[in-house]
Each structure stands twice: as structure tokens, then as C-alpha cells.
Design a protein around this motif. Sequence first.
Motif, PDB file in Angstrom:
ATOM      1  N   UNK A 100     -66.007 -56.958  39.835  1.00  0.00           N
ATOM      2  CA  UNK A 100     -64.732 -56.238  39.867  1.00  0.00           C
ATOM      3  C   UNK A 100     -63.653 -56.890  39.001  1.00  0.00           C
ATOM      4  N   UNK A 101     -63.935 -58.053  38.410  1.00  0.00           N
ATOM      5  CA  UNK A 101     -62.930 -58.737  37.593  1.00  0.00           C
ATOM      6  C   UNK A 101     -62.460 -57.869  36.430  1.00  0.00           C
ATOM      7  N   UNK A 102     -63.405 -57.227  35.754  1.00  0.00           N
ATOM      8  CA  UNK A 102     -63.051 -56.371  34.616  1.00  0.00           C
ATOM      9  C   UNK A 102     -62.215 -55.184  35.062  1.00  0.00           C
ATOM     10  N   UNK A 103     -62.541 -54.615  36.222  1.00  0.00           N
ATOM     11  CA  UNK A 103     -61.799 -53.474  36.745  1.00  0.00           C
ATOM     12  C   UNK A 103     -60.336 -53.838  36.970  1.00  0.00           C
ATOM     13  N   UNK A 104     -60.104 -55.039  37.472  1.00  0.00           N
ATOM     14  CA  UNK A 104     -58.737 -55.486  37.765  1.00  0.00           C
ATOM     15  C   UNK A 104     -57.975 -55.802  36.486  1.00  0.00           C
ATOM     16  N   UNK A 105     -58.550 -56.633  35.626  1.00  0.00           N
ATOM     17  CA  UNK A 105     -57.821 -57.123  34.454  1.00  0.00           C
ATOM     18  C   UNK A 105     -57.750 -56.103  33.320  1.00  0.00           C
ATOM     19  N   UNK A 111     -48.481 -65.493  34.018  1.00  0.00           N
ATOM     20  CA  UNK A 111     -48.444 -66.957  33.976  1.00  0.00           C
ATOM     21  C   UNK A 111     -48.058 -67.544  35.331  1.00  0.00           C
ATOM     22  N   UNK A 112     -47.428 -66.755  36.175  1.00  0.00           N
ATOM     23  CA  UNK A 112     -47.043 -67.232  37.503  1.00  0.00           C
ATOM     24  C   UNK A 112     -48.259 -67.553  38.364  1.00  0.00           C
ATOM     25  N   UNK A 113     -49.418 -67.030  37.986  1.00  0.00           N
ATOM     26  CA  UNK A 113     -50.633 -67.293  38.767  1.00  0.00           C
ATOM     27  C   UNK A 113     -51.335 -68.581  38.343  1.00  0.00           C
ATOM     28  N   UNK A 114     -50.911 -69.165  37.220  1.00  0.00           N
ATOM     29  CA  UNK A 114     -51.582 -70.373  36.716  1.00  0.00           C
ATOM     30  C   UNK A 114     -51.480 -71.544  37.696  1.00  0.00           C
ATOM     31  N   UNK A 115     -50.301 -71.840  38.274  1.00  0.00           N
ATOM     32  CA  UNK A 115     -50.249 -72.950  39.248  1.00  0.00           C
ATOM     33  C   UNK A 115     -51.187 -72.759  40.425  1.00  0.00           C
ATOM     34  N   UNK A 116     -51.403 -71.525  40.832  1.00  0.00           N
ATOM     35  CA  UNK A 116     -52.321 -71.257  41.945  1.00  0.00           C
ATOM     36  C   UNK A 116     -53.754 -71.588  41.539  1.00  0.00           C
ATOM     37  N   UNK A 117     -54.112 -71.242  40.308  1.00  0.00           N
ATOM     38  CA  UNK A 117     -55.445 -71.555  39.797  1.00  0.00           C
ATOM     39  C   UNK A 117     -55.632 -73.070  39.688  1.00  0.00           C
ATOM     40  N   UNK A 146     -55.266 -63.249  44.248  1.00  0.00           N
ATOM     41  CA  UNK A 146     -55.678 -61.862  44.050  1.00  0.00           C
ATOM     42  C   UNK A 146     -54.503 -60.901  44.287  1.00  0.00           C
ATOM     43  N   UNK A 147     -53.730 -61.145  45.341  1.00  0.00           N
ATOM     44  CA  UNK A 147     -52.575 -60.292  45.634  1.00  0.00           C
ATOM     45  C   UNK A 147     -51.556 -60.361  44.503  1.00  0.00           C
ATOM     46  N   UNK A 148     -51.312 -61.573  43.992  1.00  0.00           N
ATOM     47  CA  UNK A 148     -50.355 -61.734  42.898  1.00  0.00           C
ATOM     48  C   UNK A 148     -50.830 -61.024  41.634  1.00  0.00           C
ATOM     49  N   UNK A 149     -52.097 -61.197  41.292  1.00  0.00           N
ATOM     50  CA  UNK A 149     -52.631 -60.577  40.075  1.00  0.00           C
ATOM     51  C   UNK A 149     -52.523 -59.056  40.152  1.00  0.00           C
ATOM     52  N   UNK A 150     -52.960 -58.487  41.260  1.00  0.00           N
ATOM     53  CA  UNK A 150     -52.893 -57.029  41.414  1.00  0.00           C
ATOM     54  C   UNK A 150     -51.440 -56.558  41.445  1.00  0.00           C
ATOM     55  N   UNK A 151     -50.582 -57.298  42.141  1.00  0.00           N
ATOM     56  CA  UNK A 151     -49.180 -56.926  42.217  1.00  0.00           C
ATOM     57  C   UNK A 151     -48.499 -56.958  40.864  1.00  0.00           C
ATOM     58  N   UNK A 152     -48.796 -57.991  40.068  1.00  0.00           N
ATOM     59  CA  UNK A 152     -48.166 -58.127  38.752  1.00  0.00           C
ATOM     60  C   UNK A 152     -48.659 -57.054  37.785  1.00  0.00           C
TER      61      UNK A 152
END
Length: 310
Positions: free
Chosen positions: A24-29, A254-260, A298-304
Motif C-alpha cells: 500500500x506504500x505506492x497507493x499512499x505516496x 519533512x515534518x515526518x522525518x524526525x519520527x522516522x 502513518x496518520x501524519x503522512x496521510x493527513x499531510x
Amino acid sequence: MAQFLWGLIKAVRPRQWIKNFAVFAALIFSGTLLDNINQLKALEAFLLFCVFSSATYLLNDCFDIQRDKLHPFKKKRPIASGLIPVPIAVGFALLLIIIFLPLSYKLSPAFFFASLTYLIMQLFYSGFLKHIILLDVLVIAAGFVLRVYGGVWTIDAHLNVWFLLSITSFALFLAIGKRRSERTLMEGQASSHRETLLHYPESLLDSLTTMFATSAWLTYAFFAFLQPPIQARQAITLIFGGFELPFTEAKYLMATVPIVIYAVMRYLYIIYEKKEGESPERVLLSDTPMLTTCVIWLILVIGIIYFLGV
């Protein structure tokens, strides 16, 4: 009969289907998460990979039956314990492949190629590649990459090269972490369980773990940075418009980078301190901080991607 059926269910390792969510990564990004047609295609790809991975797990357990009997955890598996006879396991695995592989071609010729490559690669891995130092890690990582790109090809998505580099780096990080934890877990029994572990000195495993941990978060950071800027919705603009920082249009991913980065650090802690990196899916389901981090990411990525922008 009930015990046999329960053993068969355990033998196909449904817990490890969590790896197939990579489809599902491709579907999201790709920005098509809300597209109904692509949703169905990605779901079909996910289910097919669950079938194919289960078939390879059955065959792998048949190849490894003698070694698994010496493993503190794997000796309890249905095939290693004798609950599921080897001929039945092999026959069921082949039946799954014969029935469902043609369906993968119907879904997409490119996905069929990914599935067939995955099956052949796993067969060679179970047969002898797992005994060749470094190649074993590359094959494990390649299986994860094929899951992701099976999803890419199913919906005909187009993602930049940093997406591939990021996925590859994370896959290698998980694979080498698996070997590092296996060596720690088996210690004196490494030679009888998996001879390859004897050829992995701890210094090499530590160096590779550090290398892929660094490349994992760094390639993801490049991937996030190279995504187009997102124009924030009017409500966001009104809230942050008074600041000098470009909150109205920015690279919000980029806000998701610190989480990663935290997730990578946490996984390193799990490998070295908790010594549980042998099974990534078990780590994700049992380690609360890691699971929480993945959910927040995941929530941040989808939300952004889907709700922040115009």
C-alpha cells in the motif's frame, strides 16, 4: 482434525502478512489513496502477496525442518514439530501457487512479474542462497522491495528514485538487524542452526547495521524533501500566515522525518538492548513505542498528503 487445521493456519504464518502492507506504500505516496479503483487493485495485490508469501513460508519450513528443531522458537512450528507432514505442506504450497499465480497476471502483467520473481527468489533462498553470506541479506531485502514495487506496478504509479533508495535502505536495515539478532540469540548453536551466522563477525554486523540505519532515514529525508511543496488550505493559512516561515506553502512531509529517525533509533535499541530484531513483525506488534511511532507516522503522512493541502 481441528488441531491439524489450526496447525496449518499457523504454518502459513498470518502474523507475517503484516509485511505485505508494504504493497500500500505506492497507493499512499502516489496521491491515489482515495481512488476506488486503485484501492481495489492494491487490496487484490495485498491478498495475493499474502498467499504467495504463505506458500514460500511452507516451503522454507520444509527445507529448514532439521535446523528449526534446534531453534528455541522455531522448533514449535507445526512442520518442525511434526504436526503438519512435509508432503502435505509442499502439496498445499504448490496448490496455492498454481491457483493464484494466474490471477496475478489478470491483475497486472507487471505484478505477475513481481510475484513470479518473488516466488523464484524465495525458492532459491530456501534452497541455498540463505547459506551464502551477504547474498542472504540481499535476498531478504529484495523480497520486501518486490512487495512495495508490486504495489507500484499494480496501480501504475510513478515515484522518484529516492523512494526506491529509501525502501531498499529500510529493507536492508531490517534484514541485517534480523541477522544481528539471530547471532545473539543462537550464540553457541549458530553452527547447527544456520552456518551462515558463523561467517558474520559481530564487527561486520555492527558496521552494516550502522550503515543501513543511517542510509534508511537519510534517503527518506531526501525523498520527503524532494516532494512538491504543499499549498496549505485557507484555515491553515489564517492560523500561521503571520509568521515569517512559509507555512502557507512548504514541504510539510519533512515534518515526518524526525519520527522516522526516532523509529530507526528505537529499532536499534530493540536489536542491541532487547535483542528482539530477529522477527520485525513481532517487534512491530509487541513493542508499544514502535507501534505508536508507526501509527503516528502513518496518520501524519496521510493527513499531510490528502487533507492539509488545497
